[in-house]
Design an enzyme around this catalytic site. Structure first.
Site, short mmCIF file in Angstrom:
data_model
loop_
_atom_site.label_atom_id
_atom_site.label_comp_id
_atom_site.label_asym_id
_atom_site.label_seq_id
_atom_site.Cartn_x
_atom_site.Cartn_y
_atom_site.Cartn_z
N ARG A 37 0.83 -1.20 0.00
CA ARG A 37 0.00 0.00 0.00
C ARG A 37 0.87 1.26 0.00
O ARG A 37 0.53 2.27 -0.64
CB ARG A 37 -0.95 -0.02 1.21
CG ARG A 37 -1.97 1.08 1.16
CD ARG A 37 -3.13 0.86 2.13
NE ARG A 37 -4.24 1.75 1.78
CZ ARG A 37 -4.69 2.73 2.58
NH1 ARG A 37 -4.16 2.90 3.76
NH2 ARG A 37 -5.67 3.50 2.18
N HIS A 41 0.49 4.14 -2.77
CA HIS A 41 0.15 5.53 -2.44
C HIS A 41 1.27 6.50 -2.77
O HIS A 41 1.02 7.67 -3.01
CB HIS A 41 -0.26 5.64 -0.97
CG HIS A 41 -1.69 5.28 -0.73
ND1 HIS A 41 -2.43 5.78 0.32
CD2 HIS A 41 -2.54 4.49 -1.42
CE1 HIS A 41 -3.67 5.29 0.26
NE2 HIS A 41 -3.75 4.50 -0.78
N TRP A 181 -10.43 -8.79 2.69
CA TRP A 181 -11.16 -9.16 1.47
C TRP A 181 -11.17 -10.67 1.25
O TRP A 181 -12.11 -11.20 0.68
CB TRP A 181 -10.51 -8.48 0.26
CG TRP A 181 -10.66 -6.99 0.20
CD1 TRP A 181 -11.69 -6.31 -0.38
CD2 TRP A 181 -9.76 -5.99 0.71
NE1 TRP A 181 -11.47 -4.96 -0.27
CE2 TRP A 181 -10.31 -4.73 0.38
CE3 TRP A 181 -8.54 -6.04 1.40
CZ2 TRP A 181 -9.69 -3.53 0.73
CZ3 TRP A 181 -7.92 -4.83 1.74
CH2 TRP A 181 -8.49 -3.61 1.42
ZN1 ZEM Z 1 -6.34 -0.19 -1.54
N1 ZEM Z 1 -7.28 0.28 0.19
N2 ZEM Z 1 -7.61 1.02 -2.57
N3 ZEM Z 1 -5.30 -0.53 -3.25
N4 ZEM Z 1 -5.03 -1.31 -0.52
C1 ZEM Z 1 -7.00 -0.24 1.42
C2 ZEM Z 1 -6.03 -1.19 1.73
C3 ZEM Z 1 -5.13 -1.69 0.81
C4 ZEM Z 1 -8.67 1.74 -2.05
C5 ZEM Z 1 -8.91 1.96 -0.68
O1 ZEM Z 1 -9.70 3.02 -0.33
C6 ZEM Z 1 -8.32 1.17 0.34
C7 ZEM Z 1 -5.60 -0.06 -4.51
C8 ZEM Z 1 -6.76 0.59 -4.85
C9 ZEM Z 1 -7.68 1.11 -3.94
C10 ZEM Z 1 -3.96 -1.98 -1.05
C11 ZEM Z 1 -3.46 -1.86 -2.34
C12 ZEM Z 1 -4.09 -1.17 -3.35
C13 ZEM Z 1 -7.87 0.33 2.40
C14 ZEM Z 1 -7.82 0.04 3.88
C15 ZEM Z 1 -8.69 1.20 1.73
C16 ZEM Z 1 -9.82 2.01 2.38
C17 ZEM Z 1 -6.80 0.96 4.57
C18 ZEM Z 1 -6.77 0.76 6.05
O2 ZEM Z 1 -7.83 0.92 6.68
O3 ZEM Z 1 -5.69 0.44 6.58
C19 ZEM Z 1 -9.45 2.30 -3.15
C20 ZEM Z 1 -10.70 3.14 -3.02
C21 ZEM Z 1 -8.84 1.88 -4.30
C22 ZEM Z 1 -9.22 2.11 -5.73
C23 ZEM Z 1 -10.43 2.41 -6.13
C24 ZEM Z 1 -4.55 -0.38 -5.42
C25 ZEM Z 1 -4.52 0.02 -6.90
C26 ZEM Z 1 -3.59 -1.07 -4.70
C27 ZEM Z 1 -2.27 -1.61 -5.14
C28 ZEM Z 1 -1.99 -1.91 -6.40
C29 ZEM Z 1 -3.39 -2.85 -0.04
C30 ZEM Z 1 -2.23 -3.82 -0.24
C31 ZEM Z 1 -4.13 -2.66 1.14
C32 ZEM Z 1 -3.96 -3.36 2.47
C33 ZEM Z 1 -3.12 -2.52 3.41
C34 ZEM Z 1 -2.93 -3.14 4.76
O4 ZEM Z 1 -2.46 -2.40 5.65
O5 ZEM Z 1 -3.23 -4.31 4.97
#
Ligand code: ZEM
Length: 290
Positions: A37, A41, A181
């Site tokens: 993540r 970001h 998920w």
């Molecule tokens: Zn995420 N993502 N993401 N994402 N994401 C979260 C967690 C993780 C969205 C989003 O709002 C959120 C992509 C696209 C999008 C990862 C990778 C990628 C979380 C939870 C949210 C809310 C955060 C938390 O509470 O800690 C939205 C709206 C997206 C697109 C529409 C893309 C593209 C990614 C990578 C290629 C990953 C790995 C996580 C898990 C993080 C963790 O701490 O476990």
């Protein structure tokens, strides 16, 4: 911990990252998902039109970007990487964060992702991204397209990238959403796509915050799993849905597409010469010079 390294020995850095992935006290036992993540970001602020944002510069070290509520929780990822930076002080943060992301994905069973070095830690104030460039999980497909088209991705690439939600979880304290998920969130796979199609996702309002997400009970483990509104948009939008179906059925194609598109994400805003040297950042002002 492995020993220090010569400047440019990125394999030594990869090894140090792999060594820190196992974190029994943290989340699901791995630093991997939050590192992925962080990489995303750091790059996902890119705007193709103004050529601002992107992973170069590691702007998240500073309050204006690091303090964006969208980046809540990523301080854990940056802290996990501090010992690696101390061990290999020659690597820039911008290279370290992106390299840690691709290394973690592969170590969790995902594809090998082409990665190229040379980012600097010089922050050009005129290229600083404003807040609000990262996606808002409460929205739908128009918003998703607006955000990812801005970076230069198409619908197929958007769905492939979304497959990263095979990894990790949501934390109430970071985003307000809660849960994971898939049932094995430290193993990269196409299970996210399979679950999107196979389960009957029901709207669920979180009691304390009123935040709306989606829930289903995993048929095998009987654990409750979750989807964000933006995840659900991928099956409600017909263009996105066709790619969800393809990736649910064809793990190899998903891995292939994901490797390409994640590599592209890490390179947003970076131009290179024939030797791979970055031509649009100021190497004099910090950064690894070969
Ligand atoms: Zn995420 N993502 N993401 N994402 N994401 C979260 C967690 C993780 C969205 C989003 O709002 C959120 C992509 C696209 C999008 C990862 C990778 C990628 C979380 C939870 C949210 C809310 C955060 C938390 O509470 O800690 C939205 C709206 C997206 C697109 C529409 C893309 C593209 C990614 C990578 C290629 C990953 C790995 C996580 C898990 C993080 C963790 O701490 O476990």
């Amino acid at each position: 911990m492995t020993g220090s390294s010569r400047p440019g020995d990125f394999d030594a850095v990869r090894k140090s990252v792999i060594d820190l992935l196992k974190q029994p006290e943290y989340d699901d036992g791995s630093a991997g998902p939050v590192l992925v993540r962080l990489a995303w970001h750091s790059a996902g602020t890119y705007d193709a039109e103004t050529d601002t944002g992107g992973s170069n510069g590691a702007g998240m070290r500073y309050e204006s970007e690091g303090g964006d509520p969208a980046n809540a929780g990523l301080q854990h990822a940056r802290l996990f990487l501090e010992p690696v930076k101390r061990q290999h002080p020659w690597i820039t943060y911008a290279d370290l964060w992106t390299l840690a992301g691709v290394t973690a994905i592969q170590a969790m069973g995902g594809p090998e992702i082409p990665w190229f070095p040379g980012r600097t830690d010089y922050v050009d104030d005129s290229k600083l991204p404003p807040r609000g460039r990262l996606p808002d999980a409460a929205q739908g497909s128009d918003h998703i397209r607006h955000i990812f088209y801005r970076m230069g991705f198409n619908d197929r690439e958007i769905v492939a990238l979304s497959g990263a939600h095979n990894l990790g979880r949501c934390h109430t304290a970071n985003s307000g959403f809660e849960g994971k998920w898939v049932n094995n969130p430290t193993r990269f796979s196409n299970q996210y796509f399979r679950l999107l199609i196979s389960e009957e996702w029901k709207e669920k309002t979180l009691p304390d915050s009123g935040i709306v997400q989606f829930a289903a009970v995993d048929p095998i483990t009987e654990e409750e799993l979750m989807m964000l509104p933006t995840d659900m948009a991928l099956i409600h939008d017909q263009e996105f849905l066709q790619w969800v179906k393809v990736y649910a059925q064809d793990k190899n194609l998903f891995f292939e597409d994901f490797a390409k598109v994640f590599s592209k994400l890490m390179e947003l805003g970076i131009t290179r010469d024939a030797q791979g040297k970055i031509t649009n950042s100021d190497n004099e002002k910090g950064g690894y010079i070969s």
